[in-house]
Design an enzyme around this catalytic site. Sequence first.
Site, PDB file in Angstrom:
ATOM      1  N   TYR A   1       0.163  11.646  14.969  1.00 43.42           N
ATOM      2  CA  TYR A   1       1.068  10.756  14.236  1.00 43.42           C
ATOM      3  C   TYR A   1       1.661   9.702  15.179  1.00 43.42           C
ATOM      4  CZ  TYR A   1       4.802   9.034  11.264  1.00 43.42           C
ATOM      5  OH  TYR A   1       5.627   8.208  10.521  1.00 43.42           O
TER       6      TYR A   1
ATOM      7  N   GLY B   1      -8.165 -13.778   5.154  1.00 41.63           N
ATOM      8  CA  GLY B   1      -8.587 -15.108   4.669  1.00 41.63           C
ATOM      9  C   GLY B   1      -7.701 -15.571   3.524  1.00 41.63           C
TER      10      GLY B   1
ATOM     11  N   GLY C   1       8.071   7.403  -2.267  1.00 36.17           N
ATOM     12  CA  GLY C   1       8.808   7.201  -1.029  1.00 36.17           C
ATOM     13  C   GLY C   1       9.214   5.756  -0.768  1.00 36.17           C
TER      14      GLY C   1
ATOM     15  N   THR D   1       0.854  -1.188   0.000  1.00 35.83           N
ATOM     16  CA  THR D   1       0.000   0.000   0.000  1.00 35.83           C
ATOM     17  C   THR D   1       0.895   1.245   0.000  1.00 35.83           C
ATOM     18  OG1 THR D   1      -0.228   0.219   2.398  1.00 35.83           O
ATOM     19  CG2 THR D   1      -1.800  -1.251   1.271  1.00 35.83           C
ATOM     20  N   GLY D   2       0.437   2.288  -0.685  1.00 35.14           N
ATOM     21  CA  GLY D   2       1.265   3.485  -0.800  1.00 35.14           C
ATOM     22  C   GLY D   2       2.532   3.180  -1.573  1.00 35.14           C
TER      23      GLY D   2
HETATM   24  N1  LIG Z   1       9.769   9.210   5.792  1.00 36.54           N
HETATM   25  C1  LIG Z   1      10.128   8.935   7.040  1.00 36.54           C
HETATM   26  O1  LIG Z   1      11.124   9.479   7.575  1.00 36.54           O
HETATM   27  C2  LIG Z   1       9.357   7.928   7.842  1.00 36.54           C
HETATM   28  C3  LIG Z   1       9.819   7.623   9.148  1.00 36.54           C
HETATM   29  C4  LIG Z   1       9.122   6.681   9.898  1.00 36.54           C
HETATM   30  C5  LIG Z   1       8.009   6.055   9.372  1.00 36.54           C
HETATM   31  N2  LIG Z   1       7.576   6.374   8.107  1.00 36.54           N
HETATM   32  C6  LIG Z   1       6.392   5.677   7.601  1.00 36.54           C
HETATM   33  O2  LIG Z   1       6.672   5.155   6.327  1.00 36.54           O
HETATM   34  C7  LIG Z   1       5.467   5.011   5.569  1.00 36.54           C
HETATM   35  C8  LIG Z   1       5.678   5.555   4.165  1.00 36.54           C
HETATM   36  O3  LIG Z   1       5.993   6.926   4.282  1.00 36.54           O
HETATM   37  P1  LIG Z   1       6.855   7.739   3.207  1.00 36.54           P
HETATM   38  O4  LIG Z   1       7.850   8.499   3.965  1.00 36.54           O
HETATM   39  O5  LIG Z   1       7.308   6.872   2.092  1.00 36.54           O
HETATM   40  O6  LIG Z   1       5.735   8.771   2.714  1.00 36.54           O
HETATM   41  P2  LIG Z   1       5.351   9.313   1.253  1.00 36.54           P
HETATM   42  O7  LIG Z   1       6.565   9.540   0.425  1.00 36.54           O
HETATM   43  O8  LIG Z   1       4.435  10.460   1.547  1.00 36.54           O
HETATM   44  O9  LIG Z   1       4.521   8.114   0.606  1.00 36.54           O
HETATM   45  C9  LIG Z   1       3.234   7.806   1.055  1.00 36.54           C
HETATM   46  C10 LIG Z   1       2.587   6.837   0.110  1.00 36.54           C
HETATM   47  O10 LIG Z   1       1.269   6.593   0.597  1.00 36.54           O
HETATM   48  C11 LIG Z   1       0.319   6.930  -0.410  1.00 36.54           C
HETATM   49  N3  LIG Z   1      -0.859   7.486   0.245  1.00 36.54           N
HETATM   50  C12 LIG Z   1      -0.906   8.546   1.076  1.00 36.54           C
HETATM   51  N4  LIG Z   1      -2.174   8.739   1.496  1.00 36.54           N
HETATM   52  C13 LIG Z   1      -2.923   7.790   0.914  1.00 36.54           C
HETATM   53  C14 LIG Z   1      -4.288   7.460   0.942  1.00 36.54           C
HETATM   54  N5  LIG Z   1      -5.175   8.177   1.636  1.00 36.54           N
HETATM   55  N6  LIG Z   1      -4.717   6.390   0.213  1.00 36.54           N
HETATM   56  C15 LIG Z   1      -3.846   5.672  -0.524  1.00 36.54           C
HETATM   57  N7  LIG Z   1      -2.540   5.937  -0.598  1.00 36.54           N
HETATM   58  C16 LIG Z   1      -2.085   6.982   0.115  1.00 36.54           C
HETATM   59  C17 LIG Z   1       1.025   7.909  -1.320  1.00 36.54           C
HETATM   60  O11 LIG Z   1       0.484   7.804  -2.614  1.00 36.54           O
HETATM   61  P3  LIG Z   1      -0.246   8.978  -3.428  1.00 36.54           P
HETATM   62  O12 LIG Z   1       0.299  10.275  -2.940  1.00 36.54           O
HETATM   63  O13 LIG Z   1       0.079   8.631  -4.835  1.00 36.54           O
HETATM   64  O14 LIG Z   1      -1.679   8.756  -3.081  1.00 36.54           O
HETATM   65  C18 LIG Z   1       2.450   7.363  -1.301  1.00 36.54           C
HETATM   66  O15 LIG Z   1       2.553   6.275  -2.192  1.00 36.54           O
HETATM   67  C19 LIG Z   1       4.391   5.719   6.383  1.00 36.54           C
HETATM   68  O16 LIG Z   1       3.617   4.763   7.072  1.00 36.54           O
HETATM   69  C20 LIG Z   1       5.189   6.569   7.370  1.00 36.54           C
HETATM   70  O17 LIG Z   1       4.469   6.798   8.569  1.00 36.54           O
HETATM   71  C21 LIG Z   1       8.224   7.294   7.339  1.00 36.54           C
END
Ligand SMILES: NC(=O)c1ccc[n+]([C@@H]2O[C@H](COP(=O)([O-])OP(=O)(O)OC[C@H]3O[C@@H](n4cnc5c(N)ncnc54)[C@H](OP(=O)(O)O)[C@@H]3O)[C@@H](O)[C@H]2O)c1
Length: 289
Positions: free
Chosen positions: A172, A132, A22, A17-18
């Site tokens: 968060y 499932g 990133g 997912t997502g």
């Molecule tokens: N970056 C960090 O330093 C960091 C640190 C700790 C944990 N994390 C965790 O890592 C995970 C990924 O974060 P990231 O840093 O890669 O963020 P990101 O670059 O903002 O990527 C987020 C992804 O989620 C998708 N997304 C966002 N809202 C959505 C929604 N409502 N429905 C469907 N897709 C959605 C976005 O796709 P679209 O924009 O195309 O919809 C994108 O593919 C998150 O769970 C975050 O909490 C990140």
Amino acid sequence: MAGISTGPMAGKTVLVTGGTGGIGKATAARLAAMGARVGITGRDIARTRAVAAEIAAASGNPAVDPFPADMSSQAEVRRLAGEVLAAYPRLDVLVNNVGGFWATRRLTADGLERTFAVNHLAPFLFTCLLTGRLKASAPARIVTVSSGAHAAGKIDFGDLQGERRYSGQRAYSQSKLANILFTYELARRLDGTGVTATVLHPGVVRSGFAAEDPSPMLKLFLPLIRLFLKTPEKGAATSIYLASSPEVEGVTGTYFADSKPRASSPASRDTAAAARLWQISLDLVARTA
Ligand SMILES: NC(=O)c1ccc[n+]([C@@H]2O[C@H](COP(=O)([O-])OP(=O)(O)OC[C@H]3O[C@@H](n4cnc5c(N)ncnc54)[C@H](OP(=O)(O)O)[C@@H]3O)[C@@H](O)[C@H]2O)c1
């Protein structure tokens, strides 16, 4: 059809997912290069399709499927799960990666606070709907992306959705603590099924994180520290490890960072809080069933 016929993940089907940007995109790209069939989700139809095509071209693996859906909406999560179940007769790995930080309190289409809805309830509901298929595909894995920020988190059962008091950071941290409570409870519930549940901190990663609605502090500091952050590829390493490594076959109910088991916060190991959060989450998703 599975992915390409060679590579350590050949024959496996993975849903990230997502996966359009990133850490999720880097995770999907690597797993596709390892031979898995990979599905990615993202909100925008054109972007999700374009990224799936880009990953397919770069990995040499044509089996990369776009699943556009806005996971802030429970109806969309249900539709998405239905499409995944129709497309994938087996599912070996689910990577719950979607998540974000939003400084401003907003409500989703279901009237729920956005951070709680996207970061916790969406993976909760999506996982329940796919369990499932994962069980039928066992051994299978559920990998959820949390954060070291969980350590500052507190589940405020009296105000789960920040109605009385909202800050992006509090919401968060609470949601990332919820990811770990959810994973540990899930691991207990899946015990003996051959489906494992692990959770991880990816590191601090240069991604689109918080870009939509940053806090004043993040707006100030992110550009200054950006160059020192992990690349998305490095940030994806623990997700990829948990999704694919034989070393973690059968490992469940464990928190990882840098591809190593780590102790998560004392609050994350509160089994009563995990059970209570599970029941509240069930009630909140039942309203849209
Ligand atoms: N970056 C960090 O330093 C960091 C640190 C700790 C944990 N994390 C965790 O890592 C995970 C990924 O974060 P990231 O840093 O890669 O963020 P990101 O670059 O903002 O990527 C987020 C992804 O989620 C998708 N997304 C966002 N809202 C959505 C929604 N409502 N429905 C469907 N897709 C959605 C976005 O796709 P679209 O924009 O195309 O919809 C994108 O593919 C998150 O769970 C975050 O909490 C990140």
